[in-house]
Structures are given as C-alpha cells and as structure tokens.
Design a protein around this motif. Structure first.
Motif, mmCIF file in Angstrom:
data_model
loop_
_atom_site.group_PDB
_atom_site.id
_atom_site.type_symbol
_atom_site.label_atom_id
_atom_site.label_comp_id
_atom_site.label_asym_id
_atom_site.label_seq_id
_atom_site.Cartn_x
_atom_site.Cartn_y
_atom_site.Cartn_z
ATOM 1 N N HIS A 294 0.803 -1.217 0.000
ATOM 2 C CA HIS A 294 0.000 0.000 0.000
ATOM 3 C C HIS A 294 0.837 1.268 0.000
ATOM 4 O O HIS A 294 0.316 2.364 -0.193
ATOM 5 C CB HIS A 294 -0.939 0.020 1.217
ATOM 6 C CG HIS A 294 -1.959 -1.071 1.178
ATOM 7 N ND1 HIS A 294 -2.427 -1.668 2.307
ATOM 8 C CD2 HIS A 294 -2.580 -1.681 0.148
ATOM 9 C CE1 HIS A 294 -3.309 -2.619 1.974
ATOM 10 N NE2 HIS A 294 -3.412 -2.635 0.674
ATOM 11 N N VAL A 295 2.129 1.133 0.237
ATOM 12 C CA VAL A 295 3.003 2.308 0.226
ATOM 13 C C VAL A 295 3.239 2.716 -1.224
ATOM 14 O O VAL A 295 3.557 1.877 -2.065
ATOM 15 C CB VAL A 295 4.351 1.998 0.894
ATOM 16 C CG1 VAL A 295 5.239 3.231 0.889
ATOM 17 C CG2 VAL A 295 4.148 1.476 2.297
ATOM 18 N N ALA A 296 3.070 4.000 -1.506
ATOM 19 C CA ALA A 296 3.255 4.467 -2.876
ATOM 20 C C ALA A 296 4.496 5.350 -2.958
ATOM 21 O O ALA A 296 4.790 6.101 -2.032
ATOM 22 C CB ALA A 296 2.022 5.228 -3.325
ATOM 23 N N ILE A 297 5.206 5.247 -4.040
ATOM 24 C CA ILE A 297 6.391 6.096 -4.205
ATOM 25 C C ILE A 297 5.955 7.427 -4.784
ATOM 26 O O ILE A 297 5.237 7.497 -5.774
ATOM 27 C CB ILE A 297 7.423 5.416 -5.118
ATOM 28 C CG1 ILE A 297 7.927 4.135 -4.433
ATOM 29 C CG2 ILE A 297 8.584 6.352 -5.426
ATOM 30 C CD1 ILE A 297 9.111 3.491 -5.100
ATOM 31 N N GLY A 298 6.359 8.501 -4.133
ATOM 32 C CA GLY A 298 5.990 9.836 -4.616
ATOM 33 C C GLY A 298 5.940 10.782 -3.424
ATOM 34 O O GLY A 298 6.041 10.366 -2.260
ATOM 35 N N THR A 299 5.822 12.057 -3.687
ATOM 36 C CA THR A 299 5.786 13.007 -2.569
ATOM 37 C C THR A 299 4.362 13.186 -2.107
ATOM 38 O O THR A 299 3.412 13.025 -2.867
ATOM 39 C CB THR A 299 6.365 14.366 -2.996
ATOM 40 O OG1 THR A 299 5.827 14.703 -4.275
ATOM 41 C CG2 THR A 299 7.883 14.300 -3.084
ATOM 42 N N GLY A 300 4.216 13.595 -0.856
ATOM 43 C CA GLY A 300 2.893 13.788 -0.281
ATOM 44 C C GLY A 300 2.972 13.489 1.199
ATOM 45 O O GLY A 300 4.052 13.547 1.799
ATOM 46 N N GLU A 301 1.846 13.160 1.775
ATOM 47 C CA GLU A 301 1.836 12.846 3.202
ATOM 48 C C GLU A 301 2.595 11.561 3.410
ATOM 49 O O GLU A 301 2.134 10.474 3.088
ATOM 50 C CB GLU A 301 0.380 12.658 3.666
ATOM 51 C CG GLU A 301 0.028 13.531 4.847
ATOM 52 C CD GLU A 301 -1.419 13.339 5.295
ATOM 53 O OE1 GLU A 301 -1.920 14.160 6.051
ATOM 54 O OE2 GLU A 301 -2.041 12.326 4.860
ATOM 55 N N GLY A 302 3.802 11.638 3.954
ATOM 56 C CA GLY A 302 4.584 10.418 4.115
ATOM 57 C C GLY A 302 5.977 10.738 4.605
ATOM 58 O O GLY A 302 6.192 11.738 5.281
ATOM 59 N N VAL A 303 6.902 9.887 4.279
ATOM 60 C CA VAL A 303 8.270 10.061 4.739
ATOM 61 C C VAL A 303 9.219 10.039 3.552
ATOM 62 O O VAL A 303 8.868 9.610 2.452
ATOM 63 C CB VAL A 303 8.691 8.966 5.742
ATOM 64 C CG1 VAL A 303 7.845 9.042 7.000
ATOM 65 C CG2 VAL A 303 8.566 7.612 5.103
ATOM 66 N N ALA A 304 10.448 10.497 3.827
ATOM 67 C CA ALA A 304 11.452 10.511 2.773
ATOM 68 C C ALA A 304 12.739 9.918 3.296
ATOM 69 O O ALA A 304 12.973 9.868 4.512
ATOM 70 C CB ALA A 304 11.685 11.937 2.322
ATOM 71 N N GLY A 305 13.529 9.485 2.351
ATOM 72 C CA GLY A 305 14.802 8.909 2.786
ATOM 73 C C GLY A 305 15.573 8.388 1.602
ATOM 74 O O GLY A 305 15.366 8.820 0.456
ATOM 75 N N THR A 306 16.488 7.429 1.846
ATOM 76 C CA THR A 306 17.280 6.831 0.775
ATOM 77 C C THR A 306 16.889 5.366 0.611
ATOM 78 O O THR A 306 16.624 4.671 1.591
ATOM 79 C CB THR A 306 18.785 6.845 1.108
ATOM 80 O OG1 THR A 306 18.997 7.630 2.257
ATOM 81 C CG2 THR A 306 19.596 7.330 -0.061
ATOM 82 N N ALA A 307 16.875 4.952 -0.669
ATOM 83 C CA ALA A 307 16.628 3.536 -0.932
ATOM 84 C C ALA A 307 17.890 2.761 -0.563
ATOM 85 O O ALA A 307 18.925 2.885 -1.206
ATOM 86 C CB ALA A 307 16.289 3.331 -2.401
#
Lengths: 384, 274, 316
Positions: A294-307
């Motif tokens: 259910h996790v989607a890649i893209g900006t928005g309500e969520g978190v950021a980081g490095t793969a």
C-alpha cells in the motif's frame, strides 16, 4: 456435517499452560483454520477436538453433543495426520476400510464407501498397492480417503501440506479446497503457513503464544481471512497475516478525532490514518502500520529517505527505504519493475485509507474503510 | 609401505581370530568321526566314520533328550512372547504410575543369579507335583526368558511411530486391536529376534535342568551331554560325547548364522541401549 | 451440497465406554501388564522370598516342612556360611574369575571389534566365524575344551609340546593351579564374541568425521585409537563391562561341567548348589544364595545408575 463448540477450554501439561481460555465456534460446513507461530498450541487444540488429548478444564461439543469425556472414535471426527500415518502393511483399500471393519460395518457398505472415496480422490487404480509403493502426494490422498469413508461430522487436518514439496503443496491446497466445496463438511485445519490460512479458510483462528497467551488468552483474533487482513485486532495479528510483513512505524499522536488521526514521526514528518481515534490523546505513543503493497512512491503525506536496497522479482519489486523518520527499514512493494535504484533519495506516501493505528499496548484503533475496499483488484494485489 | 604392513596385519589378525573361533568346533567334528583308538592319534582331518553318531542316537534316550529340549524351549518362548508382547505395549507406550518401578523390577529379575531362587523354586515345583517333568522346567525357565523378552520387546515397541497408533485410535481401535492388527505385523522381525535369543537361552540352560529332573528320559540336552558316561567309571566316551555335541550344536549354529543380523541387533538392543 | 449423512459415530468397541482416552489407556495398560506380573511373582518373587526364608531356618532337603527359624545363624553363627573357608574360597574364585575373565574379554573383544569395524573382503566370514563360539551351548563348549585339554590325548598339550613350550603334558583341569586358568580360557573363548559385538555396535555409532580428520592430519592409527576412539566409546564400554561382570559373578555351568565340585575353582553358585543339593543343607545353601544375590543386586544398582538405563521414554 456438524458444528464444533469450545467453551472455556484450558490445557496444561504438568504446570505448563499451553491453551488458555479458548471460546470458539466452528459452524456447520465451515472451513476453519487454526494458525499461529510455533508453540501457540494449535496442534494441541486440534488434538483436543480429536480426543487425543483431554482438556484440563472446559467443554467441547460436536454436533450438539457434549463430547468432552468421549474417546476419539465416539466423537464423529476423522483426522488426517501430518505424516499420513498409513498402516504400512495394509493395502490402500484396507487402510481406508480399517475403521469401518473394526466397527463391523456391513462389507458391501464398506466396499461402496471405499470405492466412492477412491473415486473422489482419483485413487481407484491404486487400491491394491501398499503405502511404500506410493508417492507422497498419493499417500496424502489415501490419508484423506481414510477420513472420508468414516463420514465424520468434522474433518481434522494436522499440517497436511508440510511434508510436500512446494509445487505439490499448491496443487494439493487447491484439491483440498475443492474437496471442501464438494463434500460441504466442517473442517478444522492446522497450519503455520499464513498463505494456506488465507486461501483455504472460511474462518481463521489466529493463536497467541508465550506471554501474550498467558495475558490475553490463546485466541488472538477470529474472523474471515480478509477481516484479519484489513482489520487486525493488534500488532501480533497485523504482523502475522500478510507477506511481506506490515511495516510498523513508531510515532506520537499529533491530532486525533473520531474520523482520523495524525501521527508525527521523530524527524517531524507526518502521516495520517483513517481510524476512530476518539480514545487517543495528543502525545500518546502509537504505532502506525501500513502494508508494503500500500506504500506508494511519490511526494505527499509520508516520509522521505534513501533507498538502501532494491530487490527485483519480476512480478514485483521490493524497495527498502532508510529514513530519519524511522527506526528500521520501510518495505515498499511495487508491482512489476521499479525505476528506483539503491542509493537514490526517495519519498513515499502513506495513504491514510490504508494506514492502521495501534496504541502503545498494540491494540488496533477501529478503521474506517472505504466501501469497495474489497474489490477484486485490491484482492489480487493483496494476495501474494 | 606402512599401508601394506597395516593391511597384512589386519588380514593376519582376521585369520587368527577366525581360526581361534572355529578350531574347537572343527576339532570336535573331527574327533566325533574317530572311534576306538583312533581318538588317541593326532590327525586333524575327519574320517567318514559315523559310528559315534550311530551309538549316540540309537542308544538310550538321547533323541528323547533332544525332543525334550525342543519342547521346553518352544513352549517357554511361545508363552514369553505372548505375555511379553502385551506387557511391552503397556510398558513402552502408555504412561502410568508405577511403570518405572515395573521396568526396574524386570531388569532386576533378569539379573538374578539362578541359584538365588533355587531352593524356593525347588519347593514350588515339588509342591505343584512338577518335579522331574518338562512342565516343571518350563515354569522355571520363565524366570529368565520372560524378563528378557519383555525388556527387548519394550525397546522395540517404544520405537514405533506415535502417529500410527493415534490413527488407529481415531479408527476406533482398542489397545488389544492396536497390538494385534497394527503393531504386531510391524514387530515380527523383533519377535523373531527375541524368540530366537530366548530359544537359545532356554536350549542352553543347565542348572535348573540338572536340579529339577531326575530320570534320564526327562533330561534336556545339556544335562544329557554333561552326564554322558562310558562303560567304566573312569573312562569318558569322548567319541560319542563329541558326536552328541555336534548333533546338538549344528542346528543352533545354523540358526545363528542364518539370523546373524537380527541376533546382533537384538543383543545390542537388550544390553547396551537399555 | 453434502451427500453424506452425518455424525452418528461408528459403533466400535472403543466407543462403548464414555471414558476419556487417557483413562482407558491406563486401564488397558494395567490389564496388559497383569499376566506378566502374575508369572513374575509366581516364578521369581515367591521363590526368592522362600529362599530368603529358608536362609533363616535349618531346613533340610529331605524334609522342607520341618524347617525351624534360627535367625541369622546360617550367616554369622559358628556353623555358617561366613565361617566356612570353602565359601570364602568360592568368593575369591568368583571374583578372580570375573575380573580376569572380563578384563581379557574386553581387550580381546576390542581387538575383534576393531577388526570387524574395518572394511575388508571376507569381513562377513570373520563375523560369522566369531559368532560360532557364542552360539555353541555352554556345556558343549565345556566338553569340547575338556577334550582339547585332556592331559593324555588333548590337542592343546600336543601343540604346546611340539612348540617346546612345555616339557610334559599338563593336567589342565585337574591341576589346582591350572584349573582356574582353564576355566577362564574357555569362558574367554565363549564370551569374547558377545563383548566384541557390543563394542562393535558402539564403534559403529561413532561419527566418521573424526577419523577422516585424523587421517587427513596423518595421525597414526594407534594414536587415533587411544586418543579419539577409546574416550568416545567409554560410556558404552563401561555399560558392557558391568553387564558382563554381573554375568560372570553368577557363573555356574562352565565351572561345574569342567571341574565339577573342585574347591579350587568352585564359584559361589557352585558352592550354594552343593550345599543345597549335595549336602542337603537348604538353610546354608539358601544363605549362600542370598549373599550372592545381594552382591549381584549391588552391582546391578551400579549398572543402572552408571549406565543411565532408560526407564522413561514414551513412544516417540
């Protein structure tokens, strides 16, 4: 077919408690799966229904009769063992006929029943063979045939697929499902594999082990497979059902209402969940759960980081995200190939309608799910 | 070079062991074919002379003694196997209070020195009117065949898979049906082994046979051979003694050689594995 | 959708009792054990008790019923077992026999087991040959060896003289100092196979990788034996040795047939029987039997504790 009712069942071996306060109903014709980690007592519970173990306290009723103190053969049940337990010196026919012969059933009746069962299971050409001349899958069918001829009210399966290789397992799983459909019998099935549970069950009983069992009772959650998938009652259920495991993210409540809750992670980033968080207060420690699919890649309500790492399986890809917001890695499942590369900076969104929220004790807040959440499409993506 | 020496040493040792094991029996066979003064000569080859055999088998009751031994051994083994089979099921597969104590006593009894019960048994056998009779011997022999049989069969019973028994229970089998129809077919190699070992034990038995029988026609083979006497008080009829020995030994040796593997596994199961 | 009619359970004998499984199994177990119990009490328990009783009386074989209780007189009185020098002779004989015999059998048995463990063509012939002495009835072995040890015509003397080991024929069984060695010689011949088999079983259960590692390292076989093999089989070896010792303490047949009631070789069993049957002294004989029994019982206790004999072990 018969229903099964367990009431307040406890089981102790010496001073060690293995089953704690089980109240359970298996309806007529229902396929019920006992599933759980090792040591949760699922096999013991099955053996209690079978009559191979006595209860330490509590009652058991099958088909409306109290069978708590009856021996196995008086209960109207039949069991398929993990190792098949075929009588090595008897032919397939005699294996299946043994119980009926002991009961002095009329020989014509025995013959009819054995041949009928053999036909259902495609065993007719093998009736004269000894077990050692059969393959694993064939032996398993004979074990099932032995159960069928007894015309039991309840079929009991003790991890029947664990001795088979992977390909055979899938095939046999389908055969068992078809068998249930054609016989319409009540079945109780024990497995440690949650995929078998999800695919075969009308109702899943997920069992606790260890401290959770002592504290909360043996039953973690009972319900339809998709109920456990979409509405796990606690962290344990959430982590057990679904593969790969649900991501569990630690955070604090930033906002809460009866409609939704906002969670802040340690680096300030936020996510929201569509849950009834009326009972929560701002500042409470909570866990946000979201399944990798259910996790989607893209900006928005969520978190950021490095793969940190990317795995390509062809049918799907798994991206493991490292983020200052989180303690561990976040698993993201993408259908097909993904353009993401290891070392890349990445942002992911955690759609609120797919997020779960759990309080500090691990209990789930009730979710508001959109109608149509059980559409065929999401069913397909949800099943691995 | 050392490899060769080692090999040679190994074969040499093997040869010595073989000769050491077989020579006495071979020599007995050789001696059994010599009559009269031929006995006193040194040659090591047998002759084609069955005179001693004729003497032993036609004279007196030796054939009768062989029959006695067979009857007693077979009867005792049959009873022991039957009682032992059911007892070993209980002792090997059911947990019940007192089981440990029972197993302990069985082991203890199998360690009894035979003399320890001699006076008591003597009184019992006389009281039952079984003195100088084959049934009396059968009764006495049970003291060592039964514990042995129970002990070895219990070891084998323990090793049978639990799920098989449970499947039978689900099928509605009582313990007696389980023993008879599910386990016995699986156990028959063990039954053969145990039966054989018990048979050999009963066949060999000397003390009780010596003490509890009187008349020559009631004797068993070991006693008959031990008491084989010649025409004069000081002369032992070695020729006939050797012939009798060979007659008695060949079947037993034959049985043991045929069932070698079983016997070896039975012996080790009884003694070492415990 | 279901074509089967349900639930009436099959009418087997097991259903007739509304008793849970565990309870009915325990009841059946006791039922199964009872015949054995009855026989054991009859044939072992009761006679043992009677022997014990007789040992406390002045019973005579001619009339057992007239026995009178005399307490421990048979054990420690003026005319008792412990004051009879023949008894102590018998004890000494038995112990000497047991220790020497078992020691030799263990060493020889070890050698035979090592040979049988090695892989070489003809191994099965050797193994069959080794079983023959064990298979031969004890009495027959005694007679065969008695013949070979015959002082005038025995082949043993002939060979020894031909090899110039001795100058004249030896009276093996008649000569007091040679009698016990003769008995030991025959017992060793007869029982080494048994020890060899037990040791072989233990050897074959050892993991092979130790040996392969040693071989790769180029360690000599002798060293491998003493440093690797021996320590590993020590527990099984101990069990086998004690088992044999127990057996050896009870010896009767061989000694009786080879040397009859000669005092030089008389074992405790022979002594007890002599008192009982030849001298008709049931009280004394029973006392001797009881003492022997106690000795064996002590060693059995040792065997059970040291061997950690398995009394538990539910079905696996």
């Amino acid at each position: 077919m018969a229903d099964v009712r367990l009431r307040a069942v406890n089981k102790r071996f010496g001073s060690v408690q293995v089953i704690n306060a089980v109240d359970l109903d298996v309806g007529e014709g229902e396929f019920c799966v006992f599933v759980g980690p090792s040591g949760c007592g699922k096999s013991t519970l099955l053996r209690i229904v079978a009559g191979l173990e006595d209860v330490s306290s509590g009652t058991l009723a099958i088909g409306g009769r109290d069978v708590t103190r009856l021996p196995p053969s008086a209960r109207g049940v039949a069991m398929v063992f993990q190792s098949y337990a075929l009588y090595p010196h008897m032919t397939v026919y005699d294996n299946m006929a043994f119980g009926l012969t002991l009961a002095k059933t009329d020989t014509q009746d025995i013959d009819a029943r054995v041949r009928k069962a053999a036909e259902i299971l495609s065993l007719t050409p093998l009736l004269g063979r000894l077990p050692k001349a059969l393959s694993g899958g064939q032996r398993q069918r004979v074990a099932i045939g032995r159960a069928i001829v007894r015309k039991p009210g309840v079929f009991l399966f003790d991890e029947p697929l664990s001795n088979l290789d992977a390909a055979l397992r899938v095939q046999t799983r389908i055969e068992i499902a078809k068998l249930h459909a054609s016989l319409g019998a009540s079945m109780i099935y024990v497995t440690h594999d949650q995929v078998e549970a999800m695919t075969l069950a009308d109702k899943i009983v997920l069992l606790n082990s260890g401290e959770a069992m002592t504290r909360d009772g043996s039953v973690a959650q009972v319900g339809k497979p998709l109920d456990l998938y979409h509405r796990p009652a606690n962290l344990f259920v959430a982590g057990f059902i679904g593969s790969p495991r649900m991501n569990i993210l630690k955070g604090v409540v930033a906002a809460a209402s009866g409609e939704r809750a906002e969670v802040a992670f340690r680096d300030g980033s936020r996510a929201a969940a569509r849950v009834d968080a009326g009972a929560a207060t701002i500042g409470d420690a909570v866990f946000l759960g979201i399944r990798p699919e259910h996790v989607a890649i893209g900006t928005g309500e969520g978190v950021a980081g490095t793969a940190s790492h990317v795995e390509h399986l062809g049918e799907a890809s798994y991206v493991y995200l490292e983020s200052p917001a989180l303690d561990g890695l976040l698993t993201v499942r993408q259908a097909g190939d993904t353009p993401a590369r290891a070392g890349e900076t990445l942002a992911v969104t955690l759609p609120p309608q797919h997020c779960h929220l759990f309080d500090a004790a691990g209990r789930a807040f009730p979710r508001h799910m959109e109608p149509g959440a059980h559409t065929t499409r999401s069913l397909i993506t949800a099943m691995t | 070079m050392t490899k060769l020496l080692q090999r040679a040493g190994l074969y040499g040792l093997a040869a010595i062991i073989t000769v050491y094991s077989l020579f006495p029996f071979y020599y007995a066979i050789v001696s059994s074919t010599k009559t009269g003064s031929a006995l006193f000569r040194a040659d090591l080859l047998p002759r084609l002379n069955l005179g001693n055999y004729a003497a032993v088998l036609s004279q007196g009751v030796f054939l009768r003694n062989i029959l006695n031994s067979v009857v007693v051994a077979v009867a005792v083994v049959a009873v022991s196997l039957f009682i032992g089979l059911t007892a070993s099921y209980a002792l090997g597969r059911v947990t019940f209070r007192g089981r440990k104590l029972l197993l302990l006593s069985i082991l203890g009894i199998s360690m009894f020195p035979q003399v320890a019960v001699l006076s008591g048994l003597f009184e019992l056998i006389r009281a039952l009117g079984l003195y100088d009779s084959l049934p009396g011997l059968m009764l006495a022999y049970l003291i060592f065949t039964l514990p042995f049989t129970v002990w070895v069969l219990t070891t084998f019973m323990r090793d049978l898979p639990k799920e098989l028994e449970e499947a039978a229970i689900m099928d509605g089998a009582t313990p007696w049906v389980i023993v008879r129809k599910v386990f016995m077919p699986l156990l028959w190699p063990a039954l053969v082994t145990t039966g054989l070992l018990a048979f050999i034990g009963a066949w060999n038995e000397f003390l009780y046979a010596l003490t509890f029988t009187l008349s020559p026609e009631k004797r068993t083979v070991p006693v008959a051979i031990a008491l084989l006497s010649g025409s004069s008080q000081f002369e032992l009829p070695w020729g006939p003694i050797m012939a009798a020995s060979v007659v008695v030994t060949v079947p037993v040796v034959g049985l043991v050689l045929i069932f070698q593997r079983r016997i070896v596994s039975g012996l080790t199961a009884g003694a070492v594995k415990g | 959708m279901s074509t089967s009619s349900p639930t009436a359970p099959l009418a087997t004998a097991a259903n007739d009792r509304a008793v849970p499984l565990s309870l009915s199994r325990v009841r059946s177990a006791w039922l199964f054990v009872t015949p054995m119990l009855i026989v054991m009490v009859l044939v072992a328990g009761w006679p043992l008790a009677r022997t014990l009783w007789f040992s406390l009386t002045d019973a005579d074989l001619k009339d057992l019923g007239a026995a009178k209780f005399i307490g421990l007189d048979n054990y420690v009185g003026p005319y008792s077992v412990t004051t009879d020098p023949d008894w102590w002779r018998a004890v000494f004989n038995t112990l000497r026999f047991a220790v020497v015999s078992v020691a030799i059998e263990t060493v020889l048995g070890m050698v035979v087991a090592l040979v049988l463990d090695a892989d070489f063509p003809g191994r099965s012939i050797v193994r069959a040959a080794v079983l023959v002495p064990w298979a031969i009835p004890t009495i027959v072995s005694a007679k065969m060896w008695a013949w070979m040890m015959n002082d005038q015509f025995g082949v043993l003397n002939r060979v020894l003289m031909a090899l110039h080991v001795v100058g004249h024929p030896l009276a093996w069984t008649a000569n007091p100092s040679l009698a016990m060695p003769s008995v030991i010689m025959v017992d060793v011949w007869k029982t080494t196979p048994f020890m060899a088999l037990l040791i072989l079983a233990a050897l074959q259960m050892l993991p092979k990788d130790c040996y392969e590692a040693a071989r790769v390292d180029g360690v000599s076989p002798v060293k491998v034996f003493f440093r690797v093999t021996l320590p590993l089989i020590r527990p099984a070896l101990m069990v086998a040795v004690i088992f044999r010792l127990l057996d050896a303490l009870r010896i009767f047949d061989l000694i009786y047939v080879l040397t009859s009631s000669s005092k030089d070789t008389m074992s405790m069993s022979v002594y007890a029987r002599q008192q009982l049957v030849d001298f008709q002294q049931v009280g004394l004989g029973s006392a001797a039997s009881t003492l022997l029994f106690l000795m064996v019982a002590l060693c059995t206790a040792l065997y059970i504790t040291l061997g950690r004999v398995n009394f538990d072990g539910d079905a696996r």
